[in-house]
Design an enzyme around this catalytic site. Sequence first.
Site, short mmCIF file in Angstrom:
data_model
loop_
_atom_site.label_atom_id
_atom_site.label_comp_id
_atom_site.label_asym_id
_atom_site.label_seq_id
_atom_site.Cartn_x
_atom_site.Cartn_y
_atom_site.Cartn_z
N TYR A 201 25.35 9.95 30.97
CA TYR A 201 25.58 11.15 30.17
C TYR A 201 26.21 10.83 28.82
O TYR A 201 25.90 11.43 27.80
CB TYR A 201 26.53 12.10 30.92
CG TYR A 201 25.87 12.94 31.97
CD1 TYR A 201 24.96 13.93 31.64
CD2 TYR A 201 26.16 12.74 33.32
CE1 TYR A 201 24.36 14.70 32.61
CE2 TYR A 201 25.56 13.51 34.30
CZ TYR A 201 24.65 14.49 33.95
OH TYR A 201 24.05 15.25 34.90
N SER A 232 16.33 9.98 32.16
CA SER A 232 17.63 10.53 31.77
C SER A 232 18.38 10.99 33.01
O SER A 232 17.79 11.21 34.08
CB SER A 232 17.45 11.71 30.83
OG SER A 232 16.93 12.84 31.56
N ASP A 233 19.70 11.16 32.87
CA ASP A 233 20.43 11.94 33.85
C ASP A 233 20.13 13.41 33.56
O ASP A 233 19.57 13.76 32.53
CB ASP A 233 21.92 11.64 33.78
CG ASP A 233 22.63 11.86 35.11
OD1 ASP A 233 22.12 12.66 35.93
OD2 ASP A 233 23.68 11.25 35.34
N TRP A 234 20.54 14.27 34.48
CA TRP A 234 20.15 15.68 34.43
C TRP A 234 20.94 16.39 33.33
O TRP A 234 22.16 16.52 33.42
CB TRP A 234 20.39 16.31 35.79
CG TRP A 234 19.23 16.18 36.74
CD1 TRP A 234 18.67 17.18 37.47
CD2 TRP A 234 18.48 15.00 37.08
NE1 TRP A 234 17.61 16.70 38.22
CE2 TRP A 234 17.48 15.37 37.99
CE3 TRP A 234 18.54 13.66 36.67
CZ2 TRP A 234 16.56 14.46 38.52
CZ3 TRP A 234 17.62 12.75 37.19
CH2 TRP A 234 16.65 13.16 38.11
N ALA A 236 20.89 15.26 30.11
CA ALA A 236 21.42 14.22 29.22
C ALA A 236 20.39 13.74 28.22
O ALA A 236 20.44 12.60 27.77
CB ALA A 236 21.93 13.05 30.06
#
Length: 691
Positions: A201, A232-234, A236
């Site tokens: 993030y 990606s992270d959620w 991000a």
Amino acid sequence: MTDDERFSLLVGVMGAGELWPVPDERIPPGVPMSAAYVPGIPRLGVPALLMSDAGLGVTNPGYRPGDTATALPAGLALAASFDPALAREAGGLIGREARSRGFNVQLAGAMNLARDPRNGRNFEYVSEDPLLTATIAAESVKGIQHEGVISTVKHYSLNGNETNRHWLDAVIDPDAHRESDLLAFEMAIERGAPGAVMAAYNKINGDYAAANDVLINGVLKGAWGYRGWVMSDWGATPGWECALAGLDQECGAQIDALLWGSEAFGDPLRAAHAEGGLASERLSDMVRRILRSMFAVGVDRAHVGPAPDMDAHNEIALRIARAGIVLLANRGALPLAPESSPRIAVIGGYAHAGVAAGYGSAAVVPPGGYAAVVPIGGQGLEAGMRNLYLLPSSPLSELRERLPRAQIEFDPGLGPAEAAMAARRADVAIVFAVRAEGEGFDGADLSLPWGQDAVIAAVAAANPNTVVVLETGNPVTMPWRNSVNAILQAWYPGQNGGRAIAEVLAGVVNPSGRLPITFPVDLGQTPRPELPDPATPWGTPTTIDYFEGADVGYRWFAKRGLAPMFAFGHGLSYTRFEYRDLVLGAGDTISASFSVANVGDRAGADVPQLYLTSAPGERCSRLLGFERVELEPGATRRVSIEADARLLAHYDGGAGTWRIAPGGYTVAVGASAVALRLAGGVELAGRAFGR
């Protein structure tokens, strides 16, 4: 492939669940709800990607009513076993349970170095050391992918705190970064070959992880030659330009729309491609990387599997809990004698109901559901997931089963006076203490919440034979440490944790866990006694300067000459081990062999550790290798370790190479980072190698 087909593989949308209750029309009917769905391309035989969080088992934060999975112990508990084979079994368990539900991507492989003992997600991670972290994470990835299910490693990189993580800038010297957190990722990727890497993030040196050209294109795909894809992270992915920096797939796109105003790899990326901002070659590379991992791991061949053997999986969870419990201190209180009939007071920690588990995306609903859920709350996106979860493995019930002759009384530990009364009536007082830790929140300090320190102090004053069992996701301060006779660190021990704790207390199992993270006396011993701007509102940009560089955890303590409360690698046993006959070799790296002998009266497991203690021009402490050794009483085994050369070197960013300085090196074999028993020196010629 058509452009529409290419673009369809670049966006993962969340299914409807507790965190995101809004159904998405892009997910077809009948698809099991999970963290992300990416449509397949049936005409080309490309299956859809169905992703689930899976750090400690196949998670289900409200996605699939009634669905449960094996709830494994915390990542720190698995790491405390120092057992790569056990990590691979844990990964295989996750892979089988994922495939039985139709999932083919597991958001596992959580491996950020534990730089701060307040970090809410440390329980998901592995350790503070690059080698131990890489070893355990890689084996877990191998286990998952052996089942035809893709595993990630995450969160790349420096997701070391949860406070304002979307707005946090992690500042670090690039060379020190290569020697610490990035070295852990590098070795894990080499050994485990994960199909995907998940970006973090936070920002790193000013650029968001998903938009960090230096880390993704320069290091991961360039220097390391990584062939998989970067997701990606959620929430991000701040913009479509992340694709130019090396991000291949946006996941949790709905959260991006909420935080950043649009789904970055939807219409904005298509428009950038149409206008020439995104080259066709880059678009093809993004898609090729995703397809490459799908076919390399075999998700195209892996169909929904049969229902796994949950009894066998329950046994794996039990074995991890047994191997990960660390006996921190013991002044003769343990083990309890099963043949005796003591009066035992079991106090606090919801020990009558179950064992604690961490919260957030790693929380797993166990078979039969939770024993209890205690809401905590807070602010931010993850506030609704902030609960104390209790897994239905009651230490009280398990103790009664294993100590049938004992008179066991339970007190909830609501206050010091009441707990002390129960302790006075007993021969032994066992106090259970818990702390709720998890995603989205850092601890304000290292104390036990809800007045538990005062309860322990009162019990210890009332009964000199007091044992403390800690169920936490991080180190805690122990103002009562010198007043109790034994301390057991059980971490979050998973769905069979109550049984494992009882077995260790009763001596049915000989404790063998070793600390994967240093326990400081207090926060004053850590690089950052205070988090930056801890009282600022959610959404406020913050900066953390990792000025300690590569000196993470025990390395920091060694450089500063600090004595921790309990050192990295520390753990006691009910038997005794000796190390003998150290023989060293030197060439391109250092090799060592030595003998381990069980000189006690019961079988047990030891974890001898090899450390670098000095190099030309510096005193240091670096773990070079370890081995878990199971020995019967009187038995001896020879252990051989060859150090990865990068652990002897420093990274030279100017030249883009690792360098081993010529001169004398000292290594030592020990039972922890500070309990060193055998030492010797070698000469290395020095060399440059790698990228």
